[in-house]
Scaffold this motif. Structure first.
Motif, PDB file in Angstrom:
ATOM      1  N   THR A 259      -6.331   3.653 -13.424  1.00  0.00           N
ATOM      2  CA  THR A 259      -7.708   3.235 -13.682  1.00  0.00           C
ATOM      3  C   THR A 259      -8.309   4.073 -14.800  1.00  0.00           C
ATOM      4  O   THR A 259      -8.980   3.550 -15.709  1.00  0.00           O
ATOM      5  CB  THR A 259      -8.554   3.352 -12.407  1.00  0.00           C
ATOM      6  OG1 THR A 259      -8.005   2.495 -11.396  1.00  0.00           O
ATOM      7  CG2 THR A 259     -10.004   2.963 -12.669  1.00  0.00           C
ATOM      8  N   LEU A 262      -6.815   2.973 -18.130  1.00  0.00           N
ATOM      9  CA  LEU A 262      -7.383   1.704 -18.583  1.00  0.00           C
ATOM     10  C   LEU A 262      -8.812   1.884 -19.095  1.00  0.00           C
ATOM     11  O   LEU A 262      -9.210   1.253 -20.082  1.00  0.00           O
ATOM     12  CB  LEU A 262      -7.337   0.677 -17.449  1.00  0.00           C
ATOM     13  CG  LEU A 262      -5.939   0.156 -17.102  1.00  0.00           C
ATOM     14  CD1 LEU A 262      -5.960  -0.607 -15.778  1.00  0.00           C
ATOM     15  CD2 LEU A 262      -5.391  -0.736 -18.219  1.00  0.00           C
ATOM     16  N   LEU A 269      -7.867  -2.866 -20.681  1.00  0.00           N
ATOM     17  CA  LEU A 269      -8.606  -3.155 -19.451  1.00  0.00           C
ATOM     18  C   LEU A 269      -9.210  -4.552 -19.507  1.00  0.00           C
ATOM     19  O   LEU A 269      -9.131  -5.317 -18.527  1.00  0.00           O
ATOM     20  CB  LEU A 269      -9.700  -2.111 -19.242  1.00  0.00           C
ATOM     21  CG  LEU A 269     -10.628  -2.318 -18.041  1.00  0.00           C
ATOM     22  CD1 LEU A 269      -9.848  -2.396 -16.737  1.00  0.00           C
ATOM     23  CD2 LEU A 269     -11.672  -1.219 -17.979  1.00  0.00           C
ATOM     24  N   LEU A 272      -6.552  -7.239 -18.997  1.00  0.00           N
ATOM     25  CA  LEU A 272      -6.141  -7.346 -17.600  1.00  0.00           C
ATOM     26  C   LEU A 272      -7.238  -7.956 -16.740  1.00  0.00           C
ATOM     27  O   LEU A 272      -6.982  -8.848 -15.921  1.00  0.00           O
ATOM     28  CB  LEU A 272      -5.767  -5.955 -17.073  1.00  0.00           C
ATOM     29  CG  LEU A 272      -5.361  -5.835 -15.608  1.00  0.00           C
ATOM     30  CD1 LEU A 272      -4.153  -6.715 -15.295  1.00  0.00           C
ATOM     31  CD2 LEU A 272      -5.065  -4.383 -15.253  1.00  0.00           C
ATOM     32  N   ARG A 273      -8.460  -7.510 -16.938  1.00  0.00           N
ATOM     33  CA  ARG A 273      -9.584  -7.963 -16.118  1.00  0.00           C
ATOM     34  C   ARG A 273      -9.859  -9.456 -16.298  1.00  0.00           C
ATOM     35  O   ARG A 273     -10.204 -10.164 -15.341  1.00  0.00           O
ATOM     36  CB  ARG A 273     -10.829  -7.163 -16.483  1.00  0.00           C
ATOM     37  CG  ARG A 273     -12.067  -7.477 -15.638  1.00  0.00           C
ATOM     38  CD  ARG A 273     -13.265  -6.702 -16.138  1.00  0.00           C
ATOM     39  NE  ARG A 273     -13.567  -7.018 -17.527  1.00  0.00           N
ATOM     40  CZ  ARG A 273     -13.872  -6.119 -18.461  1.00  0.00           C
ATOM     41  NH1 ARG A 273     -13.906  -4.839 -18.164  1.00  0.00           N
ATOM     42  NH2 ARG A 273     -14.144  -6.502 -19.690  1.00  0.00           N
ATOM     43  N   VAL A 281      -0.442  -9.375 -14.570  1.00  0.00           N
ATOM     44  CA  VAL A 281      -0.744  -8.292 -13.629  1.00  0.00           C
ATOM     45  C   VAL A 281       0.531  -7.522 -13.294  1.00  0.00           C
ATOM     46  O   VAL A 281       0.549  -6.280 -13.308  1.00  0.00           O
ATOM     47  CB  VAL A 281      -1.388  -8.851 -12.347  1.00  0.00           C
ATOM     48  CG1 VAL A 281      -1.559  -7.735 -11.310  1.00  0.00           C
ATOM     49  CG2 VAL A 281      -2.734  -9.493 -12.653  1.00  0.00           C
ATOM     50  N   VAL A 285       1.455  -3.536 -14.136  1.00  0.00           N
ATOM     51  CA  VAL A 285       1.940  -2.556 -13.163  1.00  0.00           C
ATOM     52  C   VAL A 285       3.142  -1.804 -13.725  1.00  0.00           C
ATOM     53  O   VAL A 285       3.205  -0.565 -13.684  1.00  0.00           O
ATOM     54  CB  VAL A 285       2.290  -3.236 -11.829  1.00  0.00           C
ATOM     55  CG1 VAL A 285       3.063  -2.274 -10.919  1.00  0.00           C
ATOM     56  CG2 VAL A 285       1.030  -3.722 -11.123  1.00  0.00           C
ATOM     57  N   LEU A 369      -0.211  -2.021  -6.003  1.00  0.00           N
ATOM     58  CA  LEU A 369      -0.775  -1.874  -7.336  1.00  0.00           C
ATOM     59  C   LEU A 369      -1.164  -3.226  -7.928  1.00  0.00           C
ATOM     60  O   LEU A 369      -2.199  -3.351  -8.598  1.00  0.00           O
ATOM     61  CB  LEU A 369       0.220  -1.151  -8.248  1.00  0.00           C
ATOM     62  CG  LEU A 369       0.536   0.300  -7.853  1.00  0.00           C
ATOM     63  CD1 LEU A 369       1.624   0.879  -8.746  1.00  0.00           C
ATOM     64  CD2 LEU A 369      -0.717   1.173  -7.899  1.00  0.00           C
ATOM     65  N   GLN A 370      -0.372  -4.246  -7.690  1.00  0.00           N
ATOM     66  CA  GLN A 370      -0.722  -5.589  -8.171  1.00  0.00           C
ATOM     67  C   GLN A 370      -2.039  -6.057  -7.562  1.00  0.00           C
ATOM     68  O   GLN A 370      -2.905  -6.600  -8.261  1.00  0.00           O
ATOM     69  CB  GLN A 370       0.396  -6.576  -7.844  1.00  0.00           C
ATOM     70  CG  GLN A 370       1.646  -6.418  -8.689  1.00  0.00           C
ATOM     71  CD  GLN A 370       2.802  -7.251  -8.179  1.00  0.00           C
ATOM     72  OE1 GLN A 370       2.635  -8.137  -7.334  1.00  0.00           O
ATOM     73  NE2 GLN A 370       3.997  -6.981  -8.677  1.00  0.00           N
ATOM     74  N   TYR A 373      -4.937  -3.790  -9.106  1.00  0.00           N
ATOM     75  CA  TYR A 373      -5.228  -4.033 -10.515  1.00  0.00           C
ATOM     76  C   TYR A 373      -5.788  -5.435 -10.760  1.00  0.00           C
ATOM     77  O   TYR A 373      -6.485  -5.654 -11.752  1.00  0.00           O
ATOM     78  CB  TYR A 373      -3.979  -3.833 -11.378  1.00  0.00           C
ATOM     79  CG  TYR A 373      -3.399  -2.435 -11.356  1.00  0.00           C
ATOM     80  CD1 TYR A 373      -4.116  -1.342 -10.866  1.00  0.00           C
ATOM     81  CD2 TYR A 373      -2.110  -2.197 -11.819  1.00  0.00           C
ATOM     82  CE1 TYR A 373      -3.568  -0.072 -10.842  1.00  0.00           C
ATOM     83  CE2 TYR A 373      -1.548  -0.928 -11.808  1.00  0.00           C
ATOM     84  CZ  TYR A 373      -2.278   0.126 -11.311  1.00  0.00           C
ATOM     85  OH  TYR A 373      -1.732   1.385 -11.278  1.00  0.00           O
ATOM     86  N   SER A 374      -5.480  -6.380  -9.890  1.00  0.00           N
ATOM     87  CA  SER A 374      -6.007  -7.733 -10.062  1.00  0.00           C
ATOM     88  C   SER A 374      -7.353  -7.923  -9.371  1.00  0.00           C
ATOM     89  O   SER A 374      -7.976  -8.980  -9.532  1.00  0.00           O
ATOM     90  CB  SER A 374      -5.006  -8.767  -9.510  1.00  0.00           C
ATOM     91  OG  SER A 374      -4.848  -8.618  -8.106  1.00  0.00           O
ATOM     92  N   TYR A 377     -10.991  -4.305 -10.997  1.00  0.00           N
ATOM     93  CA  TYR A 377     -11.682  -4.409 -12.292  1.00  0.00           C
ATOM     94  C   TYR A 377     -12.425  -5.732 -12.427  1.00  0.00           C
ATOM     95  O   TYR A 377     -13.423  -5.806 -13.140  1.00  0.00           O
ATOM     96  CB  TYR A 377     -10.677  -4.216 -13.430  1.00  0.00           C
ATOM     97  CG  TYR A 377      -9.717  -3.082 -13.162  1.00  0.00           C
ATOM     98  CD1 TYR A 377     -10.199  -1.815 -12.814  1.00  0.00           C
ATOM     99  CD2 TYR A 377      -8.335  -3.273 -13.198  1.00  0.00           C
ATOM    100  CE1 TYR A 377      -9.328  -0.779 -12.530  1.00  0.00           C
ATOM    101  CE2 TYR A 377      -7.460  -2.245 -12.925  1.00  0.00           C
ATOM    102  CZ  TYR A 377      -7.959  -0.998 -12.579  1.00  0.00           C
ATOM    103  OH  TYR A 377      -7.092   0.026 -12.282  1.00  0.00           O
TER     104      TYR A 377
END
Length: 410
Positions: A259, A262, A269, A272-273, A281, A285, A369-370, A373-374, A377
């Protein structure tokens, strides 16, 4: 600090740097500059440890994979020449199976493989998603700023591993506090041994409860093997300690440190967001695992026989430190390795190791983590750091790298 010794690494009076090495101020995501310089010089070089020993530091990706899959290389911590991170307790150690060789390593590992199989782990996604969403709900409803480590990064994997193992989450302060001591490189030996004994005693008591009243969890499965005579109770407790520590410490640090990375790379970031592509995603990772590689003191091994590699002769009994953070920044394996690129195909990284000892829990770590991270954010699109980067307390003193605290706001 460096020292000079005669005929080390094939050259007279070679300079031998101390290991582990210090990261550069203001560059918390990159390997230490001295280590990077050594990588440019040679794929294998000598370093000096706390006890005066001079094992080989393996700096490049190809040689790392070759040695991690070589049967002439041992993971047995009790073998002479093994490059210890810290002193062993008096009388040696009751090592977990990751610090053993086959066939004993394979025998014990097989007993906990099934719960971490990819299909079994995939079935946990709804439960992990629920945990992540509830923790974000709590964070958004509370005061700002908030410590992301305490409020989110640590509870996510702790709740997941407790549910999988059958460990009461109400005891999380106890096992987290002791885990921190066990993995701290600068902890006093007696303090570390006391923490290890406390964790082992806790898991042994819990194993006794599972033997008496088994449930549908991993520790109960081990308890059944104890009852059947396939495992000793001490072996089962040791495996429980390993899974409990590994199951929350590594992933928690990846959540917080990724985090932070990113936030320091806002273009990545945003990419991905704003994407709803699960492949992106998953790619993010793998790239963050490569780029950050939180196991930053290397994987330790010892040679069982003479091995000729990269123009060097590693002698039987020589220690080996596989510096995965350097392997994951090897330009021969990853073009422009110091650039964070979540669209890169980084699946061949060595963050989880390689060969028969590669991380057992990697499917679970990837899943967690997937989901994080999905979700994080997107649900908190204005998330930002509430302190200067230089003020953050990084974990330079442990075998797992990350941040102790990370204040954020939105």
């Amino acid at each position: 600090m460096t020292t000079t010794v005669g005929s080390v690494g094939g050259s007279p009076a070679a300079a031998v740097p101390d290991f582990p090495m210090n990261r550069a101020a203001g560059c918390p995501f990159d390997p230490p500059p001295t280590a990077v310089a050594k990588q440019k010089e040679a794929p294998l070089t000598k370093v000096r440890l706390w006890d005066g020993s001079t094992p080989w530091l393996v700096t490049r990706y190809a040689e790392q994979r070759a040695l991690l899959s070589d049967p002439r290389v041992s993971a047995d911590i009790n073998r002479p020449g093994y490059p210890l991170q810290v002193p062993l307790p008096p009388g040696g150690t009751g090592a977990s199976f990751i610090l053993m060789d086959d066939p004993e390593h394979a025998r014990l590992r097989r007993m906990v493989t099934a719960p971490f199989a990819i299909k079994r782990v995939a079935a946990l996604r709804p439960a992990v998603q629920r945990i992540v969403d509830e923790l974000i709900d709590d964070m958004l409803a509370g005061p700002k700023p908030v410590d992301l480590v305490e409020a989110f990064a640590l509870p996510v994997p702790s709740l997941v591993i407790c549910e999988l193992l059958g460990v009461p989450y109400g005891d999380h302060d106890f096992f987290q506090d002791n885990s921190k001591i066990v993995i701290r490189r600068d902890a006093e030996p007696e303090q570390r041994h006391r923490a290890q004994r406390a964790l082992l005693g806790y898991l042994d008591d819990l194993m006794g409860q599972k033997i008496a009243a088994p449930a549908d969890d991993l520790l109960s499965g081990l308890a059944g093997r104890v009852t059947a005579g396939e495992l000793t109770r001490d072996e089962a407790a040791q495996m429980g300690v390993l899974l409990l520590i590994a199951g929350h410490e590594t992933t928690a640090n990846m959540i917080a440190l990724a985090t932070l990375a990113l936030l320091e790379h806002p273009g990545q970031l945003e990419l991905l967001r704003d994407s709803d592509d699960p492949k992106l995603v998953a790619s993010a990772v793998e790239e963050l695992l490569r780029y950050l590689n939180i196991v930053h003191n290397g994987r330790r091994r010892v040679a069982l026989e003479d091995i000729d590699i990269a123009g060097r002769r590693v002698r039987a009994g020589d220690g080996l430190i596989i510096a995965n953070d350097l392997g994951n920044r090897d330009p021969d394996a990853f073009p422009e390795p110091d650039r964070l690129d979540i669209e890169r195909d980084a699946r061949h990284h060595v963050a989880f190791g390689f060969g028969v000892h590669q991380c057992l829990g990697q499917p679970l770590a990837r899943l967690e983590l997937q989901v994080v991270y999905s979700t994080l954010y997107r649900r908190v699109p204005t998330l930002r750091l509430a302190a200067d980067l230089g003020q953050l307390p990084f974990k330079h003193d442990g075998s797992v790298y990350g941040v102790y605290e990370m204040p954020v706001t939105w």
